[in-house]
Design a protein around this motif. Structure first.
Motif, short mmCIF file in Angstrom:
data_model
loop_
_atom_site.label_atom_id
_atom_site.label_comp_id
_atom_site.label_asym_id
_atom_site.label_seq_id
_atom_site.Cartn_x
_atom_site.Cartn_y
_atom_site.Cartn_z
N ILE A 96 0.83 -1.20 0.00
CA ILE A 96 0.00 0.00 0.00
C ILE A 96 0.87 1.26 0.00
O ILE A 96 0.58 2.23 -0.71
N LYS A 148 0.82 4.22 -2.87
CA LYS A 148 0.58 5.61 -2.46
C LYS A 148 1.69 6.52 -2.97
O LYS A 148 1.43 7.65 -3.39
N ARG A 170 -7.36 4.92 -4.63
CA ARG A 170 -8.49 5.31 -3.77
C ARG A 170 -9.01 4.13 -2.98
O ARG A 170 -8.88 2.99 -3.39
N GLU A 171 -9.61 4.42 -1.82
CA GLU A 171 -10.24 3.39 -1.02
C GLU A 171 -11.59 3.03 -1.65
O GLU A 171 -12.30 3.90 -2.16
N THR A 217 -13.51 -4.49 4.23
CA THR A 217 -13.21 -5.92 4.16
C THR A 217 -13.43 -6.50 5.56
O THR A 217 -13.54 -5.77 6.54
N GLU A 271 -9.58 -3.44 7.40
CA GLU A 271 -8.85 -2.55 6.50
C GLU A 271 -9.64 -2.37 5.20
O GLU A 271 -10.32 -3.30 4.76
N PRO A 272 -9.55 -1.20 4.57
CA PRO A 272 -10.32 -0.97 3.35
C PRO A 272 -9.66 -1.58 2.11
O PRO A 272 -8.43 -1.69 2.06
N HIS A 326 -8.54 -1.17 -1.79
CA HIS A 326 -8.11 -0.05 -2.63
C HIS A 326 -8.19 -0.46 -4.10
O HIS A 326 -8.13 -1.65 -4.42
N SER A 343 -17.60 -5.40 -1.49
CA SER A 343 -16.80 -4.28 -1.98
C SER A 343 -16.30 -4.55 -3.40
O SER A 343 -16.21 -3.63 -4.23
#
Length: 575
Positions: free
Chosen positions: A42, A46, A58-59, A63, A67-68, A70, A181
């Protein structure tokens, strides 16, 4: 002065080297057998997002790990609003669905870096999107032992997610936040091509990379024929020019590949089975577990690069075939809900393997399979890659679902299936199903006890529906998703995944000694009922010898038997 100039030159060279080395990945900095962990991955993306205007990160939803998810997008035109990219092809890459198979994670980091730096051909018509790590919970569960047969890397994640689900079996039932998601990502990006990166298990052979392609017969004739005869052969030929030999996923278990094997059939529970429901061309990259990690990452990178290049050159043809494909699935036409291998169509496949045989085990009292790498071979083998429909339904005009079945309705909405709600209480002539037979697994499978071999009895009736009940027309892009989930006999239907199990249980019953008097009266008043009972006793000796079964038969053929039992609560409008 000369010393000063030399110092400036040295400093400039050092800064230049540091600038280049800045974008080296964790994998590249290591010994070739190390993979980036979740946090390192990650952080790297970034950094690319900050340094390059052509990359956005982006997020994209929650989950099970907390944690999101991406997505990382590469677009040289710097446009990242997907509603404005309909004229482009979208290629979506998914990494780490099985977090112990991290090849794609490291390969994708290098791929995006090279696209941003222009080190490789930059696509003009294709936007590249990647999920850096899909199974975040599994990636955080890092170890060196769970992939016992795998040749590196030194550390990796675990197959199960934070709740121990195998995410590559979850795309229809959607038990996890990850899957929900993913659906949002998929329907936002609307990919034309999808790549899911894995590492294979099973037989030994010479290939570093194998692949699963979306089964063409199941995909649909216009798109499937193009995929089988044009796109896949061209991509494989490009890889061969790079000296990367490939073969279809070696679907050979408890035998050796030289005996031949069949194409893996990815039903909609799997990633590419799911994406194919929306006419997306899908690949599962399966690098070989017994090859060195560095070689696997290199091959994974090459496959993605060649697929991007092909998509970029032929994106207009792909989009035209997708539109043509949708036209097959209209009301009144047949749709296959079950498939079987077509053994009348056999392909010859040139296979690069190793001689396999059995020898005495030194660990047990039995014999063991052994592949002799000192005896490589190249031979023609049987490959069965055609499937035929063994059960078809007629596509209805629409489905009606009572609003009380909101878990199913929510999943349809999540997958952007268009609907309207009934405005007033009404009666509609529908085709109705009763569940006639089904079998259920004795063992838990991904949190469920799956049904299979389901059979229904269809009848025409007039049914009452309430204001707010849902109508789902089949005249939409998501028609295949509707058919695969709402037809009970389909392999991965919502019925088979236990969404309607409440209808399989009787809620009301009777006391034998009380119902006996009523049963006697029913037989006296209904000559046909009595005649049918006598006929069944005559033709079924077991039934004739079982008074309890006879009483139950009378009950189930009376007005007192509840209508909901075995009644499938999704109705078809066929006219």
């Amino acid at each position: 002065m000369r010393l000063f100039l030399l110092s400036i030159l040295f400093l400039s060279a050092t800064m230049s080297a540091q600038k280049i080395n800045k974008y080296d990945t964790f994998f590249e900095k290591g010994n070739g057998n190390q993979s980036a962990d979740y946090a390192q991955t990650i952080r790297y993306f970034k950094m690319l997002d900050i340094d390059f205007e052509s990359i956005e990160m982006r997020e994209m939803g929650a989950t099970d790990s907390g944690e999101p998810l991406h997505i990382v997008t590469f677009n040289p035109t710097k446009q990242f609003n997907f509603t404005k990219l309909a004229d482009k092809a979208i290629l979506l890459i998914n990494n780490g669905i099985h977090a112990g198979e991290p090849d794609g994670i490291d390969a994708t980091m290098m791929l995006f870096r090279d696209l941003a730096l222009g080190k490789i051909k930059v696509p003009k018509n294709t936007i590249v999107v990647a999920i850096p790590v899909y199974n975040i919970g599994g990636a955080l569960n890092r170890n060196s032992t769970s992939r016992v047969n795998q040749e590196g890397p030194e550390e990796y994640g675990f197959r199960g997610n934070a709740r121990n689900f195998d995410l590559n079996r979850d795309f229809i039932k959607a038990d996890t936040k990850n899957t929900r998601s993913f659906a949002a990502i998929f329907h936002l990006t609307k990919p034309d091509v999808f790549i899911d990166n894995h590492v294979s298990n099973g037989a030994d052979y010479q290939y570093t990379l194998t692949y699963i392609m979306t089964q063409p017969d199941k995909l649909g004739k216009p798109l499937g024929d193009y995929f089988r005869n044009q796109m896949v052969p061209k991509i494989l030929a490009s890889l061969k020019q790079q000296k990367i030999e490939t073969t279809p996923y070696v679907n050979a278990w408890e035998t050796t590949p030289d005996k031949g094997f069949v194409q893996f059939f990815e039903s909609p529970r799997f990633a590419t089975g799911y994406t194919s429901l929306f006419n997306t061309l899908g690949f599962v990259v399966e690098t070989h577990m017994l090859k060195k990690y560095a070689d696997r990452v290199k091959a994974n990178y090459a496959f993605m690069q060649q697929t991007i290049d092909y998509t970029d050159k032929h994106f207009l043809v792909i989009k035209a075939k997708q539109l043509e494909n949708v036209k097959q699935y209209t009301a009144g036409k047949s749709y296959p809900v079950r498939w079987a291998i077509d053994s009348t169509q056999v392909s010859n496949l040139t296979f690069l393997g190793y001689e396999g045989s059995y020898k005495k085990s030194e660990a047990t009292t039995g014999n063991r399979l052994f592949y002799d790498r000192s005896k490589p071979f190249k031979k023609e083998i049987r490959y069965l890659d055609h499937y035929k429909a063994v059960k078809e339904i007629t596509i209805p005009r629409a489905y009606v679902i009572p609003q009380g079945f909101w878990p199913v309705i929510d999943l349809l909405k999540q997958n952007r299936i268009k609907f309207r709600q009934i405005q007033n209480d009404t009666v509609i002539e529908v085709e109705s199903y009763r569940i006639a037979d089904y079998k259920t697994s004795q063992n838990a499978y991904e949190g469920h006890y799956l049904h299979r071999d389901t059979h229904v009895i269809a009848s025409r009736t007039k049914a009452s529906f309430r204001k707010g009940d849902y109508l789902f027309s089949t005249n939409q892009k998501g028609v295949k998703y509707l058919l695969e989930t709402l037809e009970p006999e389909a392999v991965d239907s919502f019925f088979n995944w236990n969404f309607f199990d409440t209808m399989l249980q009787q809620k009301e019953g009777y006391s034998d000694y009380v119902f006996e008097d009523l049963a006697t009266q029913l037989l006296k008043n209904d000559a046909k009922l009595k005649s049918d009972l006598e006929l069944k006793k005559t033709t079924d000796a077991k039934f004739a010898a079982d008074p309890k079964a006879q009483l139950d038969w009378i009950y189930k053929h009376s007005v007192y038997y509840e209508k909901a039992h075995l009644q499938y609560p999704v109705y078809r409008i066929v006219d």
